[in-house]
Design a protein around this motif. Structure first.
Motif, mmCIF file in Angstrom:
data_model
loop_
_atom_site.group_PDB
_atom_site.id
_atom_site.type_symbol
_atom_site.label_atom_id
_atom_site.label_comp_id
_atom_site.label_asym_id
_atom_site.label_seq_id
_atom_site.Cartn_x
_atom_site.Cartn_y
_atom_site.Cartn_z
ATOM 1 N N LYS A 1 -6.501 6.953 -0.738
ATOM 2 C CA LYS A 1 -6.541 6.709 0.712
ATOM 3 C C LYS A 1 -5.105 6.614 1.222
ATOM 4 C CE LYS A 1 -8.249 5.368 4.750
ATOM 5 N NZ LYS A 1 -6.996 5.191 5.488
ATOM 6 N N SER A 2 -4.749 7.508 2.199
ATOM 7 C CA SER A 2 -3.389 7.481 2.770
ATOM 8 C C SER A 2 -3.226 6.259 3.665
ATOM 9 C CB SER A 2 -3.126 8.744 3.598
ATOM 10 O OG SER A 2 -3.208 9.903 2.797
ATOM 11 N N PRO A 3 -2.086 5.550 3.558
ATOM 12 C CA PRO A 3 -1.888 4.351 4.382
ATOM 13 C C PRO A 3 -1.560 4.733 5.824
ATOM 14 C CG PRO A 3 0.071 4.792 3.090
ATOM 15 C CD PRO A 3 -0.949 5.808 2.661
ATOM 16 N N THR A 4 -1.564 3.747 6.672
ATOM 17 C CA THR A 4 -1.174 3.954 8.070
ATOM 18 C C THR A 4 0.332 4.215 8.171
ATOM 19 O OG1 THR A 4 -0.806 1.591 8.394
ATOM 20 C CG2 THR A 4 -3.014 2.451 8.891
ATOM 21 N N PHE A 5 0.772 4.673 9.354
ATOM 22 C CA PHE A 5 2.202 4.889 9.573
ATOM 23 C C PHE A 5 2.919 3.541 9.538
ATOM 24 C CE2 PHE A 5 6.032 5.611 12.056
ATOM 25 C CZ PHE A 5 6.442 6.847 11.588
ATOM 26 N N GLY B 1 -3.906 1.452 2.343
ATOM 27 C CA GLY B 1 -3.625 2.557 1.453
ATOM 28 C C GLY B 1 -4.218 2.316 0.072
ATOM 29 N N TYR B 2 -4.451 3.400 -0.662
ATOM 30 C CA TYR B 2 -4.934 3.271 -2.037
ATOM 31 C C TYR B 2 -4.516 4.513 -2.814
ATOM 32 C CZ TYR B 2 -7.861 1.671 -5.862
ATOM 33 O OH TYR B 2 -8.296 1.200 -7.075
ATOM 34 N N PRO B 3 -3.932 4.345 -3.973
ATOM 35 C CA PRO B 3 -3.502 3.089 -4.598
ATOM 36 C C PRO B 3 -2.429 2.378 -3.732
ATOM 37 C CG PRO B 3 -3.474 4.919 -6.157
ATOM 38 C CD PRO B 3 -3.641 5.512 -4.806
#
Length: 626
Positions: free
Chosen positions: A139-143, A171-173
């Motif tokens: 999972k891509s993290p936020t800006f 985010g993940y990891p």
């Protein structure tokens, strides 16, 4: 229905294989891992082979619990298949078998699905095989968001000061945060740079990370750019996101103070408005800046000083002082200001000078100035000389007059001063105009004017050719005197103007001639009154009007009288023809009107005694009928 019928057959085949000691060979191949983004569908493939064929193969799927135990999630037998109830995947999985490939599809995967999955293949014999695949969800993290400290940071702080904080969410990891200063990464350095991070696991299982940067700042950091970089992993790659850039306010003591003249640019002259500015190469909140004039001790607590209408005494050294009020450290700088001046012009001799005619005229003009000056002399707005000295080798009466000395500063526009000198030339008088002047007039009195130049101012006397002295009004002029006399004329006469002073005299003659009046007459007519001859007076001619102009006026009057006579004749002719006054055709001359209807006009002529009376209707009447 078919299962009870085929069961004995299968059992028989199993006993037959067991009796003969023959076992089936089963092999399973799976990928070590499958990577997928959260929210997508994961597909885990189980490749298997068996020498028994596919008819009696059983396929089972498991996932490994944290305690290492297995949890079955799907079971496929030769005659039946279904997902296990009450598991994490009950409603999200499906199995697709094509040949020797069994593909498990997991919809809408999340980070909780980061598990190890097991595929088990069984045959009719007790032989079985299994394979394992690790499912990895990303999972891509936020800006990233970054915040700088709002207050300034002093370079004098002993311990590292907080620069700012950087935060990234969901985010993940777990994403990693790295701080940068001017594109250079910052690492933990004892007593210099400290980076601390705090990780939060959200209820969704995603990671949020907050990092804080503290460091000991230097003066150079006033222009430094800080930002944070977030590194995170996606299927098959590593990505990076950079935050916005921030600056910080750094407080530091100055090492140099500068003071300068902001305006006017260039040279300064008396009367200007002087503006001084002060600045330093430091940045400190608790400080006092003072500008002071050393000559007068005039000062202001500001970075700007304004002085209007400056004088030469306002020049000198101006000092700007920076005082740090925490430790009372002081530093200063200074500049020298020059105020240029130009004093009033002074002419020697002062005010006026008198020289004999033919002698040399000499005068000087000077003005004290801080700059180089230029001097010019003017008379009647015309340039007559350049330089400090005015010199005329041989003075004449024309030399006399008012001279103006103008002193300027070529280097500075607007710096100018001037003074005047009255020059008088001693000599016998000169009368303006010819020695003999002709005057003709109709008037009984004339005004005669006589202007004479000379120094001392001449005395003007008026006399006539018969020896009479005339009283006159005399006034002094810039270069002499003027006299006006009013003279009563009785006959042709000569009048003399005599101007004299200590050095001589001058006489001018006025020949006065009288002109006889002419009185031409003419006849005019009115509608209600008896008309008599009027005498036409010609305009009185002043002594300066010539004979030709009078003759022209008389000719115009005679022509006008002639035109009036012609007009009268035309009117009379029209009347006789009955074209005016109501006549039409023949009239009865014996017919008489009542007296109230008659309006009588009497016309007289110088050439006849006959009077003709006309009535309203045009009848001719005798005088006794009126």
């Amino acid at each position: 229905m078919a299962l009870p019928d085929t069961a004995p057959l299968l059992v028989g085949l199993l006993l037959l294989f067991h009796a003969f000691g023959a076992w089936a060979i089963v092999e399973v191949n799976m990928e070590d891992k499958v990577e997928v983004m959260a929210g997508e569908t994961a597909q885990i493939t189980c490749m298997f082979t068996t020498d028994e064929g596919l008819g009696g193969t059983t396929i089972q799927w498991f996932y490994v619990l944290p305690n290492k135990e297995r949890q079955r999630i799907y079971n496929k037998e030769p005659m039946h298949e279904a997902a296990e109830q009450n598991t994490l995947f009950t409603h999200r999985i499906s199995l697709n078998v094509s040949g020797t490939a069994a593909v498990l599809a997991i919809r809408d995967v999340g980070v909780r699905d980061n598990l190890e999955f097991i595929c088990v293949i069984k045959t009719l014999t007790p032989e079985e095989a299994e394979g394992r695949t690790q499912l990895k969800v990303f999972k891509s993290p936020t800006f990233p968001t970054i915040e700088a400290v709002e207050t300034g940071i002093s370079v004098n702080e002993e311990a590292p000061s907080k620069i700012g904080s950087c935060r990234v969410k969901n985010g993940y990891p777990k994403p990693n945060i790295t701080w940068y200063r001017n594109n250079m990464p910052l690492r933990n350095t004892p007593r210099e740079v400290v980076v601390t991070s705090r990780t939060t696991i959200e209820s969704s299982g995603l990671f949020s990370v907050q990092s804080e940067l503290t460091m000991k700042v230097k003066k150079e950091d006033k222009d430094a750019v800080f930002y944070c970089e977030v590194i995170y992993v996606v299927p098959g790659a590593t990505k990076m996101t950079e935050s916005q850039h921030i600056n910080i306010t750094v407080y530091y003591l100055p090492t140099e103070v500068n003071i300068w003249v902001e305006s006017p640019k260039g040279n300064i002259k008396e009367g200007d408005t002087l503006e001084l500015r002060c600045d330093n190469n430091g940045n400190y909140p608790s400080s006092i800046t003072t500008i002071k004039h050393q000559n007068s001790e005039y000062s202001v607590e500001n970075k700007t000083m304004v002085r209007t209408n400056v004088k030469r005494l306002d020049g000198g050294v101006y000092e700007c002082t920076f005082l740090e009020t925490d430790n009372f450290e002081e530093i200063s700088g200074s500049t020298k200001v020059s105020v240029n001046y130009l004093e009033s012009a002074v002419i020697t001799p002062k005010d006026s000078i008198a020289v004999m005619e033919g002698e040399e005229l000499k005068a000087s003009c000077n003005a004290l100035s801080s700059l180089q000056t230029s001097t010019t002399w003017f008379k009647n707005e015309k340039l007559v000389s350049k330089g400090n000295t005015l010199s005329v080798k041989s003075a004449t009466l024309e030399t006399a007059g008012m001279y103006k000395c103008v002193v300027t500063v070529p280097e500075m526009e607007g710096m100018k001063t001037s003074s005047t000198l009255q020059v008088n030339v001693k000599g016998s008088p000169q009368i303006l105009g010819p020695d003999v002047q002709e005057v003709e007039t109709y008037e009984t009195t004339v005004n005669l004017t006589c202007s004479a130049t000379g120094f001392p101012a001449p005395t003007i006397m008026w006399t006539t050719s018969d020896g009479k002295n005339l009283n006159a009004l005399q006034t002094e002029t810039e270069d002499g005197a003027q006299s006006v006399v009013t003279f009563k004329i009785t006959s042709n006469v000569k009048v003399f103007c005599n101007a004299s002073n200590d050095f001589g005299s001058k006489v001018v003659e006025f020949n006065i001639k009288t002109i006889v009046h002419t009185t031409p007459t003419t006849t005019t007519t009115t509608s209600t009154n008896t008309i008599t001859d009027d005498t036409v007076q010609t305009p009185t001619k002043s002594p300066n009007i010539k004979k030709e102009s009078k003759g022209f006026v008389i000719a115009i009057i005679i022509i006008a009288i002639f035109l009036l006579a012609i007009l009268g004749s035309v009117l009379y002719f029209l009347y006789k023809k009955g074209r005016i006054c109501g006549r039409s055709g023949k009239q009865d001359f014996s017919k008489r009107k009542s007296s109230k209807d008659n309006i009588v006009v009497e016309m007289k002529s110088d050439n006849t005694e006959e009077a003709i009376l006309l009535g309203v209707n045009g009848e001719k009447q005798q005088p006794n009928d009126q």
